[in-house]
Write an enzyme that holds these catalytic residues in place. Structure first.
Site, PDB file in Angstrom:
ATOM      1  N   LYS A   1       0.819  -1.210   0.000  1.00 34.55           N
ATOM      2  CA  LYS A   1       0.000   0.000   0.000  1.00 34.55           C
ATOM      3  C   LYS A   1       0.854   1.262   0.000  1.00 34.55           C
ATOM      4  O   LYS A   1       0.508   2.255  -0.640  1.00 34.55           O
ATOM      5  CB  LYS A   1      -0.947  -0.016   1.201  1.00 34.55           C
ATOM      6  CG  LYS A   1      -2.093  -1.017   1.063  1.00 34.55           C
ATOM      7  CD  LYS A   1      -3.027  -0.938   2.251  1.00 34.55           C
ATOM      8  CE  LYS A   1      -4.274  -1.792   2.024  1.00 34.55           C
ATOM      9  NZ  LYS A   1      -3.983  -3.195   1.765  1.00 34.55           N
TER      10      LYS A   1
ATOM     11  N   GLU B   1      -3.063   7.471   7.779  1.00 32.11           N
ATOM     12  CA  GLU B   1      -3.783   8.402   6.921  1.00 32.11           C
ATOM     13  C   GLU B   1      -4.818   9.170   7.730  1.00 32.11           C
ATOM     14  O   GLU B   1      -5.296   8.686   8.767  1.00 32.11           O
ATOM     15  CB  GLU B   1      -4.517   7.653   5.797  1.00 32.11           C
ATOM     16  CG  GLU B   1      -3.623   6.962   4.812  1.00 32.11           C
ATOM     17  CD  GLU B   1      -4.408   6.192   3.763  1.00 32.11           C
ATOM     18  OE1 GLU B   1      -3.825   5.889   2.708  1.00 32.11           O
ATOM     19  OE2 GLU B   1      -5.605   5.898   4.007  1.00 32.11           O
TER      20      GLU B   1
ATOM     21  N   HIS C   1     -15.034  -3.746   7.491  1.00 29.34           N
ATOM     22  CA  HIS C   1     -14.293  -3.338   6.300  1.00 29.34           C
ATOM     23  C   HIS C   1     -14.502  -4.294   5.132  1.00 29.34           C
ATOM     24  O   HIS C   1     -13.727  -4.283   4.176  1.00 29.34           O
ATOM     25  CB  HIS C   1     -12.793  -3.199   6.599  1.00 29.34           C
ATOM     26  CG  HIS C   1     -12.487  -2.236   7.694  1.00 29.34           C
ATOM     27  ND1 HIS C   1     -12.574  -0.868   7.558  1.00 29.34           N
ATOM     28  CD2 HIS C   1     -12.099  -2.444   8.982  1.00 29.34           C
ATOM     29  CE1 HIS C   1     -12.250  -0.283   8.684  1.00 29.34           C
ATOM     30  NE2 HIS C   1     -11.960  -1.204   9.569  1.00 29.34           N
TER      31      HIS C   1
ATOM     32  N   ARG D   1      -7.294  -7.726 -10.007  1.00 27.71           N
ATOM     33  CA  ARG D   1      -8.024  -8.955 -10.343  1.00 27.71           C
ATOM     34  C   ARG D   1      -9.463  -8.578 -10.664  1.00 27.71           C
ATOM     35  O   ARG D   1      -9.867  -7.420 -10.537  1.00 27.71           O
ATOM     36  CB  ARG D   1      -8.005  -9.937  -9.166  1.00 27.71           C
ATOM     37  CG  ARG D   1      -8.516  -9.294  -7.874  1.00 27.71           C
ATOM     38  CD  ARG D   1      -8.646 -10.272  -6.735  1.00 27.71           C
ATOM     39  NE  ARG D   1      -8.812  -9.629  -5.445  1.00 27.71           N
ATOM     40  CZ  ARG D   1      -9.917  -9.071  -4.993  1.00 27.71           C
ATOM     41  NH1 ARG D   1     -10.994  -9.055  -5.751  1.00 27.71           N
ATOM     42  NH2 ARG D   1      -9.966  -8.517  -3.800  1.00 27.71           N
TER      43      ARG D   1
END
Length: 672
Positions: free
Chosen positions: A116, A200, A235, A292
């Site tokens: 990430k 973040e 999530h 994907r």
């Protein structure tokens, strides 16, 4: 185009790929674990090869074994589906080295998006908007905290190698930071063997909007609109829809072009999804890219009229994309929900077991069911407990949601916990229908979404009470069984084969008892010339009906309605358009006429003789104790105690003849 492909996956997505491949004339090789020997995808494939024991690490993740199967069967390409090896760069490289096409992006693209923090740096260079944060390699906790303090709380800690919500923590205040960081790092290390973190700014009311992108080997790239996946639990996505509610043409273009820049920045090929956080003010920020095909790709297919698996096969075989960006059109609205074996009321705990009863809505141009299981299949402990994806389309969002609500009511599963009732409450929720969406939707509306189903609340009018439907079902079912017994015994005139609650000089009556949740409920039944009088909590329902397989055609107080009923070992599930009602029938052996009497005596159900008296006057007995054995038409019948109590007087002895309805003994029930 390929002549034969191997599908390195199982379940729903393997079946999905096989359908498109067969339509294109491509033969399919399935792989399966020992637990999946009788699975649906194995039956659908042209060839199937076992690759190991049930655990994924010993079967579906065995790269060398899968490649060897591809070579032996002559497969030219491997479709990875999603999950398992779909985003495994070393496997892609192994395929390339073996001369087998991987139906997906190159290994370099997967590697670029696998971290990430690295992905954030690439996106920044490609001018893709990023959420403010720290994505550096220095993992000093003091440095991470300093960046968090400077951004202002709340902040989101996220494992750089993470996924599925693991290794993530929201930190709401500075004094929570250290403990949250420790927890996130432990979870990341356990899940990914890598505890590198990024931090973040946490948006408090963001929407999760993702863009479907496609690239070919000739430098062509397009985006096929967007999907809103804001409604999530832990999530993980619960509902996906396309297009995103409230999306303007300008915002769609800006997000789509940013997504294409993201794909082109890593030399992408095939199907990919760029995920963004969309803030209330219309600002959007790159979150991650899934290299994907996504679970939710069908909603994009339904609004664009395209088959994305076909696009994958064409792109991987070297063909150009079927459409240019100007050719992509959006029509109507599509919604997808994932039918899971799980318990929403117990923190969505996964469930396992056999699908003893499974009925799905009829598929047509509006309703689609993507599944990899059939009735009788096992939901295994070894794999994801998704049973199916239910997808609907209609001309606009309101009509699509109404159609989804109806389709969920027609999706009937009994014998294990599923999330179908929860999904219907979600789809019918007023705020959801109004598209008041953000990633905290489920938590905000917890009270409405997790309340008990309508039936178990005894909601609605008493004439529509699902307990009355359950009682009517038991009466009709018992009547059918008696008729069958009469035919098999070649003695259709025997009174033992009649189920009508007959009493001498009294209205025929009995009580049918159920366990609803942890509460025992009793339905008093009186036979009428036509049908029954049902008394439930003091309310009277005049009922009649017909039972045809699992369809209950009921008439309550002159109101005709249909329901579906599944009975598994005395556990009854009644399905109506309002949802499902579950109960346990406490007297599944009504053929033994275990009547509950309102008076203090037990009566003979019909004319006969006393074979034996098994108790004495003054004797205390418990519920279910055998009291008297009668005989009629050369068949014996045992009368039992309907509750704990005392036999106070006995009126007949062995050998005596009695008339139906006669008191056999006096009985005093113990007070509760």
């Amino acid at each position: 185009m390929f002549n034969k492909i191997l599908i390195a996956n199982r379940g729903e997505i393997a079946c999905r790929v096989i359908r498109t491949a067969h339509r294109l004339g491509i033969r399919c090789v399935a792989i399966y674990s020992e637990a999946d020997a009788n699975a649906m995808h194995v039956a659908m494939a042209d060839e199937a090869v076992c690759v190991g024991p049930a655990p994924s690490k010993d079967s579906y993740l065995k790269m060398d074994t899968i490649l060897e199967v591809a070579k032996q069967t002559g497969a030219q390409a491997i479709h990875p589906g999603y999950g398992f090896l779909s985003e495994n760069a070393p496997f892609v490289q192994k395929c390339q080295d073996a001369g087998i096409v991987f139906i997906g992006p190159p290994a370099s693209a997967i590697e670029a998006m696998g971290s990430k923090s690295a992905a954030k740096r690439i996106m920044e260079e490609a001018n893709v908007p990023l959420v403010p944060g720290y994505h550096g390699e220095d993992q000093d906790p003091a440095l991470l905290k300093r960046h968090s303090d400077e951004m202002g709380y709340p902040v989101l800690l996220k494992a750089t190698a993470g996924g599925g919500g693991k290794g993530m923590r929201v930190v709401w205040a500075a004094d929570e930071f250290d403990s949250a960081l420790d927890a996130a790092k432990r979870e990341a290390m356990n899940g990914f063997a890598d505890d590198t973190m990024l931090v973040e700014k946490y948006l408090t009311k963001p929407r999760h909007v993702e863009i479907q992108v496609f690239c070919d080997k000739h430098g062509n790239s397009v985006y096929l609109a967007e999907r809103d996946c804001s409604v999530q639990r832990r999530h993980q996505k619960v509902v996906e829809e396309a297009p995103a509610p409230g999306m303007s043409d300008e915002l769609r273009k800006a997000m789509g072009e940013a997504a294409v820049r993201a794909a082109e920045a890593i030399g992408y090929e095939g199907a990919g999804t760029v995920e963004f956080l969309l803030d209330e003010d219309g600002s959007f920020y790159f979150m991650e890219m899934n290299t994907r095909l996504q679970v939710e790709h069908p909603v994009t297919e339904l609004i664009t009229g395209q088959d994305l698996v076909e696009w994958q096969l064409k792109a991987a075989s070297g063909q150009t994309l079927p459409l240019s960006q100007d050719d992509v059109q959006i029509n109507g609205h599509a919604v997808e929900v994932r039918i899971y074996a799980e318990d929403p009321d117990n923190d969505f705990l996964p469930a396992t077991g056999k699908l003893e009863y499974l009925r799905t809505p009829e598929e047509n141009r509006y309703v689609r069911v993507d599944t990899g299981v059939r009735e009788g299949d096992e939901v295994s402990i070894y794999y994801d407990p998704m049973i199916a994806k239910l997808i609907v389309w209609d001309e606009n969002r309101d009509r699509a949601m109404q159609r989804m609500s109806q389709a969920l009511a027609e999706y009937r599963i009994a014998g294990m916990k599923t999330n179908t009732h929860f999904l219907k409450r979600l789809i019918d929720n007023t705020a959801f229908r109004a598209a008041e969406l953000d990633t905290g939707f489920i938590e905000k509306h917890e009270e409405d979404l997790f309340s008990a189903a309508l039936g178990n609340n005894r909601g609605g009018s008493h004439s529509a009470n699902p307990l009355a439907l359950a009682a009517l079902y038991t009466l009709l079912k018992q009547g059918q069984q008696r008729q069958t017994e009469a035919v098999h015994s070649h003695d259709t005139t025997s009174p033992w084969h009649q189920f009508n609650g007959w009493r001498l000089n009294e209205e025929p009556a009995l009580a049918v008892r159920f366990k609803v949740d942890d509460e025992e409920k009793s339905v008093q039944v009186n036979w009428l010339n036509q049908g029954y009088r049902l008394s439930i909590d003091g309310h009277i329902v005049i009922a009649d009906g017909k039972l045809e397989d699992d369809v209950l055609k009921a008439s309550f107080n002159g109101h005709n309605r249909n329901a579906f009923v599944a009975e598994l070992a005395g556990h009854i599930t009644v399905f109506t358009d309002q949802g499902a009602f579950e109960c346990q029938w406490l007297h599944p052996d009504l053929d033994n006429h275990e009547f509950e009497e309102e008076g203090g005596s037990l009566t003979a159900p019909m004319n006969g003789s006393i074979v034996a008296v098994l108790v004495a006057a003054g004797q205390k007995v418990t519920k279910g104790t055998s009291l008297v054995i009668m005989e009629a038409m050369k068949m014996e019948h045992t009368i039992t105690a309907s509750s704990d109590g005392t036999v106070t007087e006995i009126f007949y002895q062995a050998g005596d003849l009695v008339e139906g309805g006669a008191d056999l003994l006096a009985f005093e029930a113990e007070e509760a």
